[in-house]
Design a protein around this motif. Structure first.
Motif, mmCIF file in Angstrom:
data_model
loop_
_atom_site.group_PDB
_atom_site.id
_atom_site.type_symbol
_atom_site.label_atom_id
_atom_site.label_comp_id
_atom_site.label_asym_id
_atom_site.label_seq_id
_atom_site.Cartn_x
_atom_site.Cartn_y
_atom_site.Cartn_z
ATOM 1 N N LEU A 48 35.412 42.501 44.827
ATOM 2 C CA LEU A 48 36.116 41.652 45.776
ATOM 3 C C LEU A 48 35.103 40.910 46.632
ATOM 4 O O LEU A 48 34.193 41.515 47.207
ATOM 5 C CB LEU A 48 37.016 42.490 46.686
ATOM 6 C CG LEU A 48 38.163 43.249 46.016
ATOM 7 C CD1 LEU A 48 38.888 44.096 47.043
ATOM 8 C CD2 LEU A 48 39.119 42.295 45.342
ATOM 9 N N ASP A 79 49.844 41.715 49.163
ATOM 10 C CA ASP A 79 50.338 42.766 48.268
ATOM 11 C C ASP A 79 50.791 42.167 46.942
ATOM 12 O O ASP A 79 50.521 42.719 45.867
ATOM 13 C CB ASP A 79 51.507 43.511 48.918
ATOM 14 C CG ASP A 79 51.060 44.394 50.073
ATOM 15 O OD1 ASP A 79 49.900 44.844 50.048
ATOM 16 O OD2 ASP A 79 51.860 44.624 50.986
ATOM 17 N N TRP A 136 42.122 43.801 51.716
ATOM 18 C CA TRP A 136 42.156 43.484 50.292
ATOM 19 C C TRP A 136 41.713 44.697 49.475
ATOM 20 O O TRP A 136 42.319 45.035 48.455
ATOM 21 C CB TRP A 136 41.234 42.305 49.982
ATOM 22 C CG TRP A 136 41.854 40.963 50.187
ATOM 23 C CD1 TRP A 136 41.506 40.028 51.108
ATOM 24 C CD2 TRP A 136 42.948 40.402 49.446
ATOM 25 N NE1 TRP A 136 42.302 38.914 50.999
ATOM 26 C CE2 TRP A 136 43.189 39.115 49.991
ATOM 27 C CE3 TRP A 136 43.742 40.850 48.402
ATOM 28 C CZ2 TRP A 136 44.196 38.284 49.497
ATOM 29 C CZ3 TRP A 136 44.745 40.020 47.912
ATOM 30 C CH2 TRP A 136 44.957 38.752 48.463
ATOM 31 N N LYS A 137 40.647 45.350 49.896
ATOM 32 C CA LYS A 137 40.137 46.509 49.153
ATOM 33 C C LYS A 137 41.187 47.616 49.101
ATOM 34 O O LYS A 137 41.394 48.237 48.047
ATOM 35 C CB LYS A 137 38.850 47.031 49.794
ATOM 36 C CG LYS A 137 38.175 48.141 48.983
ATOM 37 C CD LYS A 137 36.852 48.537 49.609
ATOM 38 C CE LYS A 137 36.089 49.516 48.708
ATOM 39 N NZ LYS A 137 36.839 50.762 48.439
ATOM 40 N N VAL A 179 37.091 49.673 42.613
ATOM 41 C CA VAL A 179 37.237 48.435 43.373
ATOM 42 C C VAL A 179 36.127 48.408 44.411
ATOM 43 O O VAL A 179 36.023 49.308 45.247
ATOM 44 C CB VAL A 179 38.614 48.347 44.054
ATOM 45 C CG1 VAL A 179 38.714 47.070 44.881
ATOM 46 C CG2 VAL A 179 39.731 48.395 43.015
ATOM 47 N N CYS A 235 45.192 49.340 41.262
ATOM 48 C CA CYS A 235 44.282 49.321 40.111
ATOM 49 C C CYS A 235 44.054 50.691 39.486
ATOM 50 O O CYS A 235 43.186 50.841 38.617
ATOM 51 C CB CYS A 235 42.949 48.708 40.517
ATOM 52 S SG CYS A 235 43.015 46.907 40.688
ATOM 53 N N ARG A 260 44.445 47.290 49.289
ATOM 54 C CA ARG A 260 45.547 46.871 48.422
ATOM 55 C C ARG A 260 45.175 47.020 46.949
ATOM 56 O O ARG A 260 45.952 47.544 46.146
ATOM 57 C CB ARG A 260 45.921 45.417 48.725
ATOM 58 C CG ARG A 260 46.633 45.237 50.063
ATOM 59 C CD ARG A 260 46.937 43.759 50.259
ATOM 60 N NE ARG A 260 47.785 43.537 51.426
ATOM 61 C CZ ARG A 260 47.322 43.217 52.618
ATOM 62 N NH1 ARG A 260 46.027 43.093 52.812
ATOM 63 N NH2 ARG A 260 48.150 43.022 53.633
ATOM 64 N N PHE A 261 43.994 46.520 46.585
ATOM 65 C CA PHE A 261 43.597 46.605 45.181
ATOM 66 C C PHE A 261 43.365 48.055 44.762
ATOM 67 O O PHE A 261 43.627 48.424 43.621
ATOM 68 C CB PHE A 261 42.346 45.760 44.929
ATOM 69 C CG PHE A 261 42.652 44.314 44.657
ATOM 70 C CD1 PHE A 261 43.198 43.923 43.447
ATOM 71 C CD2 PHE A 261 42.406 43.350 45.607
ATOM 72 C CE1 PHE A 261 43.496 42.593 43.192
ATOM 73 C CE2 PHE A 261 42.695 42.016 45.368
ATOM 74 C CZ PHE A 261 43.244 41.635 44.153
ATOM 75 N N SER A 321 47.674 41.057 44.874
ATOM 76 C CA SER A 321 46.928 42.165 44.256
ATOM 77 C C SER A 321 47.684 42.717 43.044
ATOM 78 O O SER A 321 47.072 43.027 42.011
ATOM 79 C CB SER A 321 46.652 43.266 45.280
ATOM 80 O OG SER A 321 47.848 43.767 45.836
ATOM 81 N N LYS A 322 49.011 42.792 43.137
ATOM 82 C CA LYS A 322 49.800 43.248 41.992
ATOM 83 C C LYS A 322 49.684 42.254 40.835
ATOM 84 O O LYS A 322 49.598 42.649 39.662
ATOM 85 C CB LYS A 322 51.259 43.413 42.400
ATOM 86 C CG LYS A 322 51.509 44.538 43.386
ATOM 87 C CD LYS A 322 52.959 44.523 43.848
ATOM 88 C CE LYS A 322 53.212 45.536 44.945
ATOM 89 N NZ LYS A 322 54.604 45.451 45.470
ATOM 90 N N ALA A 377 37.672 39.194 42.074
ATOM 91 C CA ALA A 377 38.765 38.559 42.807
ATOM 92 C C ALA A 377 38.153 37.980 44.071
ATOM 93 O O ALA A 377 37.569 38.712 44.876
ATOM 94 C CB ALA A 377 39.850 39.581 43.149
ATOM 95 N N LEU A 395 41.969 34.067 44.799
ATOM 96 C CA LEU A 395 43.033 34.670 45.587
ATOM 97 C C LEU A 395 43.928 33.658 46.289
ATOM 98 O O LEU A 395 44.886 34.045 46.953
ATOM 99 C CB LEU A 395 42.433 35.648 46.608
ATOM 100 C CG LEU A 395 41.716 36.855 45.989
ATOM 101 C CD1 LEU A 395 41.075 37.705 47.071
ATOM 102 C CD2 LEU A 395 42.674 37.688 45.149
#
Length: 321
Positions: free
Chosen positions: A8, A292, A22-23, A35, A30, A25-26, A295-296, A52, A73
């Motif tokens: 990321l 969210d 972000w971290k 990540v 994942c 969420r991923f 990231s999905k 990403a 992103l």
């Protein structure tokens, strides 16, 4: 590492878009894939298979020799396309319903704001003036949308449902059900001649840079109840010639402008846009998409890719979008 890592690299953004969030969420979507938030001195670049990113600096991705896919992103990929050292792997742009819905909300809100004379009404409230003006129907105005991709088409349909006349223009030929579409240089002037409110949702490419300029503003239709055309830019800041916008507002070529994006962001404190009486200003949040959902989306794309299926929404690097 078993699975190739997802790196990321996020610069800027709101609290909702902070690198740490972000971290997190991923990490949730994942599974057992590592990540990693960059920069990370302990990371072996060879273990990174996916990246990403949001507004990476030129050269920041060049070290990852085993990179397979880059996920942007946000919707605009112009910052990445300007990086001559960008690895030659698929570049995927975000295309989620949440982003489309939020952009549609923004476009409809600002078209309605100018149509329903909200700036005048709010000023009337401020000075305690009871002086309503005649209000025309939506069908008295033609909204012209520049850019007929997913975002433009959705906005066009929403505005049409409210009763506005809607036309669209794109660089290459597009068909949008219920919308009169123009394309290319041959159709550009005809599109402008019909447009009372110009909405720009184009990607930023060398061909579209500063496309919102005085030459375009002078060709817009001036026969509507608005009195003078309106410009709404929720695409990219580089699409607009800001000096031309200011001059056009001051001399009446334009009646008003709604701007969500700027050539320099954050917008400098000394920018005339902050205090201009004919400008509605927002801080690049027209489609501040739920991270969210993004990231999905990326996790699903990686799963598709590793299952041998085609990636979705891959950028054509020759076109820049």
């Amino acid at each position: 590492m078993g699975k190739g890592a997802l790196a990321l690299l996020v610069h800027g953004g709101t609290e909702n878009w902070s690198p740490q969030r972000w971290k997190a969420r991923f990490g949730e979507v994942c599974g057992d894939r590592p990540v990693v938030l960059l920069p990370d001195p302990a990371l072996d670049p060879a273990e990174v298979h996916y990246a990403a990113v949001w507004k990476p600096k030129p050269g920041e991705l060049a070290a990852f020799k085993n990179l397979r896919v880059i996920f942007n992103l946000g919707a605009g990929v112009d910052a990445l396309m300007a990086d001559r050292s960008l690895p030659d792997v698929p570049l995927v742009r975000v295309a989620v319903d949440d982003l489309t819905d939020r952009m549609t909300e923004y476009v409809v809100l600002h078209v309605l704001m100018h149509h329903r004379q909200e700036p005048y009404l709010r000023e009337s409230q401020r000075v305690r003036r009871w002086a309503p003006k005649y209000q025309w129907a939506a069908s008295a105005l033609t909204v012209g949308i520049m850019g007929l991709g997913t975002l433009g088409a959705a906005s066009a349909h929403a505005l049409g449902a409210l009763g506005f006349r809607v036309v669209g223009w794109s660089r290459s030929e597009k068909q949008v059900v219920g919308i009169r579409c123009f394309h290319g240089s041959d159709g550009f002037d005809a599109f402008l001649r019909e447009t009372n409110i110009l909405v720009c949702l184009l990607p930023l490419t060398p061909e579209t840079r500063h496309i919102l300029n005085r030459g375009v503003f002078t060709k817009l239709n001036r026969t509507s109840p608005l009195g003078a055309p309106v410009v709404i830019n929720a695409g990219r800041g580089g699409l607009q010639n800001e000096a031309d916008i200011l001059r056009a507002l001051d001399d009446g070529t334009l009646g008003a402008a709604s701007l969500d994006v700027y050539e320099t962001e954050p917008l400098p404190g000394d920018s005339p846009f902050w205090s201009h009486p004919k400008v509605v200003l927002t801080p690049h949040n027209a489609a501040d998409t739920d991270a969210d959902e993004i990231s999905k989306y990326v996790a699903r794309q990686i799963a598709r890719f590793e299952a041998g299926e085609a990636l979705e929404n891959v950028v054509d690097r020759t076109r820049g979008y």
